[in-house]
Design an enzyme around this catalytic site. Structure first.
Site, PDB file in Angstrom:
ATOM      1  N   TYR A  49    -112.061  -8.170 -72.300  1.00 28.09           N
ATOM      2  CA  TYR A  49    -111.949  -9.117 -73.376  1.00 28.09           C
ATOM      3  C   TYR A  49    -112.630 -10.385 -73.196  1.00 28.09           C
ATOM      4  O   TYR A  49    -113.059 -11.316 -73.912  1.00 28.09           O
ATOM      5  CB  TYR A  49    -110.556  -9.276 -74.349  1.00 28.09           C
ATOM      6  CG  TYR A  49    -109.870  -8.119 -74.621  1.00 28.09           C
ATOM      7  CD1 TYR A  49    -110.571  -6.744 -74.781  1.00 28.09           C
ATOM      8  CD2 TYR A  49    -108.325  -8.091 -74.826  1.00 28.09           C
ATOM      9  CE1 TYR A  49    -110.028  -5.696 -75.069  1.00 28.09           C
ATOM     10  CE2 TYR A  49    -107.748  -7.075 -75.471  1.00 28.09           C
ATOM     11  CZ  TYR A  49    -108.765  -5.659 -75.390  1.00 28.09           C
ATOM     12  OH  TYR A  49    -107.813  -4.665 -75.695  1.00 28.09           O
ATOM     13  N   LEU A 194    -104.742  -1.132 -87.872  1.00 27.14           N
ATOM     14  CA  LEU A 194    -105.172  -1.513 -89.069  1.00 27.14           C
ATOM     15  C   LEU A 194    -106.837  -0.814 -89.404  1.00 27.14           C
ATOM     16  O   LEU A 194    -107.186  -1.254 -90.600  1.00 27.14           O
ATOM     17  CB  LEU A 194    -105.300  -2.976 -89.321  1.00 27.14           C
ATOM     18  CG  LEU A 194    -104.067  -4.015 -88.976  1.00 27.14           C
ATOM     19  CD1 LEU A 194    -104.448  -5.239 -89.312  1.00 27.14           C
ATOM     20  CD2 LEU A 194    -102.904  -3.334 -89.770  1.00 27.14           C
ATOM     21  N   VAL A 210    -118.680   1.549 -88.776  1.00 25.84           N
ATOM     22  CA  VAL A 210    -118.778   2.979 -88.383  1.00 25.84           C
ATOM     23  C   VAL A 210    -117.452   3.600 -89.064  1.00 25.84           C
ATOM     24  O   VAL A 210    -116.405   3.228 -88.819  1.00 25.84           O
ATOM     25  CB  VAL A 210    -118.803   2.511 -86.879  1.00 25.84           C
ATOM     26  CG1 VAL A 210    -118.869   4.183 -86.041  1.00 25.84           C
ATOM     27  CG2 VAL A 210    -119.962   1.755 -86.375  1.00 25.84           C
ATOM     28  N   SER A 252    -105.412 -11.000 -85.452  1.00 23.94           N
ATOM     29  CA  SER A 252    -106.221 -11.763 -86.321  1.00 23.94           C
ATOM     30  C   SER A 252    -106.646 -13.139 -85.981  1.00 23.94           C
ATOM     31  O   SER A 252    -105.931 -13.656 -84.982  1.00 23.94           O
ATOM     32  CB  SER A 252    -105.364 -11.825 -87.789  1.00 23.94           C
ATOM     33  OG  SER A 252    -105.899 -12.511 -88.672  1.00 23.94           O
ATOM     34  N   ARG A 257    -102.596 -14.683 -91.782  1.00 20.90           N
ATOM     35  CA  ARG A 257    -102.381 -13.287 -91.226  1.00 20.90           C
ATOM     36  C   ARG A 257    -101.616 -12.926 -89.844  1.00 20.90           C
ATOM     37  O   ARG A 257    -100.872 -12.061 -89.841  1.00 20.90           O
ATOM     38  CB  ARG A 257    -103.848 -12.397 -91.249  1.00 20.90           C
ATOM     39  CG  ARG A 257    -104.630 -12.150 -92.444  1.00 20.90           C
ATOM     40  CD  ARG A 257    -105.994 -11.514 -92.135  1.00 20.90           C
ATOM     41  NE  ARG A 257    -106.673 -11.106 -93.472  1.00 20.90           N
ATOM     42  CZ  ARG A 257    -107.928 -10.589 -93.290  1.00 20.90           C
ATOM     43  NH1 ARG A 257    -108.391 -10.540 -92.210  1.00 20.90           N
ATOM     44  NH2 ARG A 257    -108.432 -10.168 -94.608  1.00 20.90           N
ATOM     45  N   ASN A 261     -98.507 -10.648 -90.380  1.00 15.62           N
ATOM     46  CA  ASN A 261     -98.281  -9.451 -89.618  1.00 15.62           C
ATOM     47  C   ASN A 261     -97.153  -9.196 -88.623  1.00 15.62           C
ATOM     48  O   ASN A 261     -96.816  -8.068 -88.412  1.00 15.62           O
ATOM     49  CB  ASN A 261     -99.654  -9.160 -88.681  1.00 15.62           C
ATOM     50  CG  ASN A 261    -100.971  -9.018 -89.270  1.00 15.62           C
ATOM     51  OD1 ASN A 261    -100.738  -8.723 -90.680  1.00 15.62           O
ATOM     52  ND2 ASN A 261    -102.184  -9.254 -88.819  1.00 15.62           N
TER      53      ASN A 261
HETATM   54  N1  LIG Z   1    -106.687  -0.295 -75.039  1.00 13.94           N
HETATM   55  C1  LIG Z   1    -107.624  -0.270 -75.967  1.00 13.94           C
HETATM   56  O1  LIG Z   1    -108.633   0.522 -75.674  1.00 13.94           O
HETATM   57  C2  LIG Z   1    -107.480  -1.110 -77.244  1.00 13.94           C
HETATM   58  C3  LIG Z   1    -108.618  -0.796 -78.267  1.00 13.94           C
HETATM   59  C4  LIG Z   1    -108.602  -1.574 -79.057  1.00 13.94           C
HETATM   60  C5  LIG Z   1    -107.455  -2.760 -79.267  1.00 13.94           C
HETATM   61  N2  LIG Z   1    -106.924  -2.899 -78.418  1.00 13.94           N
HETATM   62  C6  LIG Z   1    -105.695  -3.998 -78.605  1.00 13.94           C
HETATM   63  O2  LIG Z   1    -104.847  -3.836 -79.776  1.00 13.94           O
HETATM   64  C7  LIG Z   1    -105.125  -5.072 -80.666  1.00 13.94           C
HETATM   65  C8  LIG Z   1    -105.017  -4.885 -81.996  1.00 13.94           C
HETATM   66  O3  LIG Z   1    -106.252  -3.739 -82.390  1.00 13.94           O
HETATM   67  P1  LIG Z   1    -107.335  -4.325 -83.116  1.00 13.94           P
HETATM   68  O4  LIG Z   1    -108.213  -5.509 -82.522  1.00 13.94           O
HETATM   69  O5  LIG Z   1    -108.329  -3.157 -83.536  1.00 13.94           O
HETATM   70  O6  LIG Z   1    -106.808  -4.988 -84.233  1.00 13.94           O
HETATM   71  P2  LIG Z   1    -106.204  -4.678 -85.691  1.00 13.94           P
HETATM   72  O7  LIG Z   1    -104.936  -5.442 -85.755  1.00 13.94           O
HETATM   73  O8  LIG Z   1    -105.878  -3.204 -85.659  1.00 13.94           O
HETATM   74  O9  LIG Z   1    -106.940  -5.056 -86.748  1.00 13.94           O
HETATM   75  C9  LIG Z   1    -107.667  -6.418 -86.660  1.00 13.94           C
HETATM   76  C10 LIG Z   1    -108.658  -6.545 -87.750  1.00 13.94           C
HETATM   77  O10 LIG Z   1    -107.858  -6.428 -88.902  1.00 13.94           O
HETATM   78  C11 LIG Z   1    -107.942  -7.775 -89.796  1.00 13.94           C
HETATM   79  N3  LIG Z   1    -106.817  -8.205 -90.229  1.00 13.94           N
HETATM   80  C12 LIG Z   1    -105.960  -8.507 -89.275  1.00 13.94           C
HETATM   81  N4  LIG Z   1    -104.551  -8.759 -90.137  1.00 13.94           N
HETATM   82  C13 LIG Z   1    -104.820  -8.404 -91.334  1.00 13.94           C
HETATM   83  C14 LIG Z   1    -104.228  -8.527 -92.804  1.00 13.94           C
HETATM   84  N5  LIG Z   1    -102.856  -8.814 -92.674  1.00 13.94           N
HETATM   85  N6  LIG Z   1    -104.719  -8.042 -93.920  1.00 13.94           N
HETATM   86  C15 LIG Z   1    -106.169  -7.526 -93.716  1.00 13.94           C
HETATM   87  N7  LIG Z   1    -106.744  -7.637 -92.623  1.00 13.94           N
HETATM   88  C16 LIG Z   1    -106.310  -8.062 -91.399  1.00 13.94           C
HETATM   89  C17 LIG Z   1    -108.542  -8.680 -88.756  1.00 13.94           C
HETATM   90  O11 LIG Z   1    -109.469  -9.585 -89.372  1.00 13.94           O
HETATM   91  P3  LIG Z   1    -109.421 -11.232 -88.910  1.00 13.94           P
HETATM   92  O12 LIG Z   1    -109.480 -11.614 -87.587  1.00 13.94           O
HETATM   93  O13 LIG Z   1    -110.656 -11.767 -89.457  1.00 13.94           O
HETATM   94  O14 LIG Z   1    -108.047 -11.607 -89.554  1.00 13.94           O
HETATM   95  C18 LIG Z   1    -109.518  -7.827 -87.775  1.00 13.94           C
HETATM   96  O15 LIG Z   1    -110.832  -7.543 -88.622  1.00 13.94           O
HETATM   97  C19 LIG Z   1    -106.357  -5.641 -79.878  1.00 13.94           C
HETATM   98  O16 LIG Z   1    -106.559  -6.663 -80.278  1.00 13.94           O
HETATM   99  C20 LIG Z   1    -106.434  -5.247 -78.377  1.00 13.94           C
HETATM  100  O17 LIG Z   1    -105.357  -6.235 -77.996  1.00 13.94           O
HETATM  101  C21 LIG Z   1    -106.764  -1.928 -77.060  1.00 13.94           C
END
Ligand SMILES: NC(=O)c1ccc[n+]([C@@H]2O[C@H](COP(=O)([O-])OP(=O)(O)OC[C@H]3O[C@@H](n4cnc5c(N)ncnc54)[C@H](OP(=O)(O)O)[C@@H]3O)[C@@H](O)[C@H]2O)c1
Length: 302
Positions: A49, A194, A210, A252, A257, A261
Site C-alpha cells: 500500500y 463494499l 471495472v 474510507s 463514513r 462503518n
Molecule cells: N488482501 C488483499 O488482496 C486486499 C485487497 C483489497 C482490500 N484489502 C484490504 O481490505 C480493505 C477494505 O477493502 P477496500 O479497500 O476494497 O474497501 P471497502 O471498504 O470494501 O470499500 C471502500 C470504498 O467504498 C467507499 N465507502 C466506504 N464507506 C462507505 C459508505 N459507508 N458508503 C458508501 N461508500 C463507502 C470508499 O470511498 P471513500 O474512501 O471515498 O469513502 C471506497 O471507495 C482495504 O483497505 C485493505 O486493507 C485487502
C-alpha cells in the site's frame, strides 16, 4: 444473537477492521487516527500500500494502548509479470523488520503473505513461521489463498495459516473455501465487502468502474434490505460478512463514513434477507480486476 462491539474472533482480532488500501501516506495518517478515535481497534495494512509510515504516524497520534490494538500487515511476495522480484526467506524476514520501523511498532498482531504469486511461497511461509518465533508477529496467515494453495502448506507439514484474508461479498461468496477454512480452523477475514456498491472506488484511478455492470441486481436487493432496516447500504454488506463468521475490513477516506462503518452491532439481518443476499453469488472477484487478474487463480506452480 446480538454481537457486542467488543467481540473479537479466536485470534483476539476485532470483528471490524479499518483498511488502508488506496490511501496516500498523508491520508493514512489522518484516517487511521480518525478510525482509532472513532473506536476501531483493528488496522489492516500492507507493504504494497506504500503508506505504512502514515499508518504508523496515525497509530502513534491516536495514543491507544498497544494491548488494545490489533495491527495486521502483509509482505508483497513479488510477482514476475509486474517486474517485481520474488522474495526469499531472508527478504521476507527483512521486509517485516523494515515495516515495523515504518509502523513504529515492536510487533504486529498478524503477518500475512499478500498473495500466492511466488514460486518461493513455501520459503516465504517458513520465514513467517520464524518471524512468529522471533516475536515480531503474534500470528501468521495468508491472503488470497485458495484451498489448493493452503493444502500445499499442509502437505509440506508446516504450521497451518491462522487466518486467510480474501475477497468476500454477496457477488463473491467463496462458499467452498469458507467451509474448507472452517474445517481447518483458519480465521476468515473479508476484504472489499463494499465492492457491490456504486460508491465503491469511484475516484479517478481507483478502478471501481471495472465490472460495474454486474452489480445492478445486487444493488436493488441491498437497497431494499437497507431501507427495511433503516441503515446505510454499506452497513448491510459489512453485517452480512460478519453474520457469515468473518472479520470484515472497511476503508474510507471520509470521517463520517469511517464512524458509520464501525457501527454494525445494533441491528441484525434476518435469515430470509441473508438468503436473498446469498443468492446473488456469481463467484465473481472484483477487487483486483482493474489489474486484470484474480489473485487466487494466478499462482505459479511450485
Ligand atoms: N488482501 C488483499 O488482496 C486486499 C485487497 C483489497 C482490500 N484489502 C484490504 O481490505 C480493505 C477494505 O477493502 P477496500 O479497500 O476494497 O474497501 P471497502 O471498504 O470494501 O470499500 C471502500 C470504498 O467504498 C467507499 N465507502 C466506504 N464507506 C462507505 C459508505 N459507508 N458508503 C458508501 N461508500 C463507502 C470508499 O470511498 P471513500 O474512501 O471515498 O469513502 C471506497 O471507495 C482495504 O483497505 C485493505 O486493507 C485487502
Amino acid at each position: 444473537m446480538k454481537i457486542s462491539q467488543s467481540t473479537r474472533n479466536e485470534l483476539g482480532m476485532p470483528l471490524v477492521g479499518f483498511g488502508t488500501y488506496q490511501l496516500s501516506t498523508e491520508q493514512a495518517e489522518t484516517c487511521v487516527c480518525d478510525a482509532l478515535n472513532a473506536g476501531f481497534r483493528h488496522i489492516d495494512s500492507a507493504e504494497g500500500y506504500n503508506n505504512e509510515e502514515g499508518t504508523g504516524r496515525g497509530i502513534k497520534a491516536a495514543g491507544v494502548s498497544r494491548d488494545e490494538l490489533f495491527v495486521t500487515t502483509k509482505v508483497f511476495p513479488g510477482y514476475k509479470p509486474w517486474g517485481s522480484n520474488e522474495k526469499s526467506y531472508e527478504d521476507t524476514i527483512e521486509t517485516l523488520k523494515r515495516q515495523l520501523t515504518q509502523l513504529q511498532l515492536d510487533y504486529v498482531d498478524l503477518y500475512m503473505i499478500h498473495a500466492p504469486f511466488s514460486e518461493l511461497r513455501l520459503e516465504q511461509w517458513r520465514a513467517c513461521i520464524e518471524l512468529k518465533k522471533l516475536g515480531l508477529t503474534k500470528h501468521i496467515g495468508v491472503a488470497n489463498y485458495n484451498s489448493m494453495r493452503i493444502q500445499e502448506i499442509l502437505d509440506a507439514d508446516l504450521d497451518i495459516p491462522e487466518a486467510n484474508q480474501i475477497e468476500f461479498h454477496p457477488l463473491c461468496a467463496q462458499v467452498e473455501l469458507t467451509r474448507f477454512m472452517a474445517r481447518h480452523s483458519i480465521a476468515p477475514i473479508a476484504y472489499s465487502s463494499l465492492a457491490p456498491l456504486s460508491t465503491w472506488r469511484v475516484e479517478e484511478g481507483q478502478g471501481g468502474d471495472v465490472l460495474a455492470e454486474i452489480k445492478q441486481e445486487a444493488q436493488t436487493v441491498i437497497k431494499d434490505i437497507a431501507t427495511k432496516l433503516s441503515v446505510a447500504e454499506a452497513k448491510v454488506l459489512l453485517r452480512w460478512g460478519m453474520q457469515h463468521g468473518y472479520c470484515v475490513l472497511t476503508k474510507s477516506s471520509k470521517p463520517e463514513r469511517i464512524r458509520e462503518n464501525l457501527n454494525i452491532f445494533d441491528f441484525e439481518i434476518s435469515t430470509n434477507d441473508m438468503e436473498r443476499l446469498d443468492k446473488l453469488n456469481q463467484n465473481q472477484a472484483i477487487a483486483w480486476a482493474a489489474n486484470g487478474l484474480n489473485p487466487m487463480e494466478v499462482a505459479a506452480p511450485l
